[in-house]
Motif scaffolding. Structure first.
Motif, PDB file in Angstrom:
ATOM      1  N   PRO A  86      -1.618  25.511  73.976  1.00 20.98           N
ATOM      2  CA  PRO A  86      -0.500  24.783  74.579  1.00 20.98           C
ATOM      3  C   PRO A  86      -0.436  24.922  76.095  1.00 20.98           C
ATOM      4  O   PRO A  86       0.271  24.141  76.737  1.00 20.98           O
ATOM      5  N   TYR A  87      -1.165  25.871  76.655  1.00 18.00           N
ATOM      6  CA  TYR A  87      -1.048  26.124  78.096  1.00 18.00           C
ATOM      7  C   TYR A  87      -2.150  25.449  78.902  1.00 18.00           C
ATOM      8  O   TYR A  87      -2.405  25.811  80.044  1.00 18.00           O
ATOM      9  N   ALA A  88      -2.819  24.455  78.341  1.00 21.48           N
ATOM     10  CA  ALA A  88      -3.899  23.766  79.044  1.00 21.48           C
ATOM     11  C   ALA A  88      -3.311  22.760  80.039  1.00 21.48           C
ATOM     12  O   ALA A  88      -2.758  21.737  79.621  1.00 21.48           O
ATOM     13  N   PRO A  89      -3.412  23.024  81.347  1.00 21.78           N
ATOM     14  CA  PRO A  89      -2.781  22.134  82.339  1.00 21.78           C
ATOM     15  C   PRO A  89      -3.301  20.708  82.307  1.00 21.78           C
ATOM     16  O   PRO A  89      -2.600  19.793  82.737  1.00 21.78           O
ATOM     17  N   LEU A  95       1.505  20.985  77.483  1.00 15.77           N
ATOM     18  CA  LEU A  95       2.390  21.779  78.333  1.00 15.77           C
ATOM     19  C   LEU A  95       3.849  21.626  77.918  1.00 15.77           C
ATOM     20  O   LEU A  95       4.641  22.561  78.051  1.00 15.77           O
ATOM     21  N   GLY A  96       4.202  20.442  77.399  1.00 16.81           N
ATOM     22  CA  GLY A  96       5.551  20.274  76.866  1.00 16.81           C
ATOM     23  C   GLY A  96       5.810  21.221  75.714  1.00 16.81           C
ATOM     24  O   GLY A  96       6.906  21.782  75.575  1.00 16.81           O
ATOM     25  N   ALA A 205      -5.770  11.807  78.791  1.00 14.73           N
ATOM     26  CA  ALA A 205      -6.046  13.138  79.334  1.00 14.73           C
ATOM     27  C   ALA A 205      -6.561  14.079  78.249  1.00 14.73           C
ATOM     28  O   ALA A 205      -7.469  14.889  78.482  1.00 14.73           O
ATOM     29  N   MET A 206      -6.000  13.962  77.046  1.00 17.03           N
ATOM     30  CA  MET A 206      -6.429  14.822  75.942  1.00 17.03           C
ATOM     31  C   MET A 206      -7.873  14.538  75.553  1.00 17.03           C
ATOM     32  O   MET A 206      -8.675  15.462  75.372  1.00 17.03           O
ATOM     33  N   PHE A 207      -8.238  13.258  75.443  1.00 18.13           N
ATOM     34  CA  PHE A 207      -9.603  12.921  75.064  1.00 18.13           C
ATOM     35  C   PHE A 207     -10.595  13.368  76.141  1.00 18.13           C
ATOM     36  O   PHE A 207     -11.702  13.819  75.820  1.00 18.13           O
TER      37      PHE A 207
END
Length: 228
Positions: A86-89, A95-96, A205-207
């Motif tokens: 969850p902490y991947a900028p 991040l939410g 961004a995730m992909f």
């Protein structure tokens, strides 16, 4: 034991409710219509499992409302359904979830946080697989039923207060899963057409992150929780 399942009508909520029922607990699935008077909806529940809608525009606010209602209703325990890494900028919607985790930890309730990897069920392995990221990237995939069973364990058994668990059933690439199923796997073009902001930019961004890093998750913790 009566357990509120917030977000209980989606696939994760239904699976968690089934796992709770299998352990003779009483799940109470709650959806959007229950948010008008959430403290009343969760009254009588001694614990709650909190799942935000997929790509929620403000997950911390959603979780804050849930925590306020649970506190007002006197629920003693909350388990929050987060995400691996969850902490991947580089992944804004992750991040939410990180900010929501912080709210859970400071809620004053007994808490546990589950961080599952990508669901195996998100891939249809009965036909050629096409995904908008590198099919050779490594993932820790989580089976939905395994995650639901783990949720029931931490909700109903002692010893999990204050714990954060990453969950994966197996480590693999999409290409490996497809090969095992006897189908092909290829990269698909993705434009985000039809999605509104911020979901389009978040998914893009995730992909891109998956292309660079995959989403590895260890399998030991889930095996331990399920005593396998």
């Amino acid at each position: 034991m009566r357990v509120a399942v917030l977000g209980g009508h989606g696939k994760t909520g239904r699976a968690v409710s089934a796992a709770l029922s299998a352990r003779k607990a009483e799940p109470m699935p709650l959806g959007r219509s229950d948010w008008a008077d959430l403290p009343a909806a969760v009254a009588g529940c001694s614990a709650a499992y909190v799942i935000a809608p997929n790509m929620h525009h403000d997950e911390p606010a959603y979780v804050a409302d849930a925590l306020e209602a649970l506190t007002a209703a006197g629920a003693g325990r909350v388990v929050y359904h987060s995400v691996a890494s969850p902490y991947a900028p580089d992944m804004p919607h992750h991040l939410g979830k990180a900010r929501a985790e912080d709210l859970v930890r400071r809620s004053g309730l007994a808490w546990t946080i589950l961080q599952p990897g990508a669901y195996l069920q998100n891939l249809d392995l009965t036909k050629p697989v096409r995904v908008p990221y590198d099919v050779h990237a490594t993932f820790g995939f989580a089976d939905l039923d395994d995650v639901a069973e783990a949720a029931a364990v931490v909700l109903l058994e002692d010893g999990h207060d204050g714990a954060t668990y990453e969950l994966a059933s197996r480590t693999a690439t999409v290409a490996e899963l497809a090969a095992e199923a006897g189908v092909t796997a290829d990269r698909a073009e993705w434009t985000g057409e039809g999605l509104d902001e911020p979901a389009r930019s978040w998914l893009g961004a995730m992909f891109a992150y998956y292309d660079r890093h995959g989403l590895p998750v260890g399998t030991y913790t889930l095996r331990a929780l399920l005593r396998r």
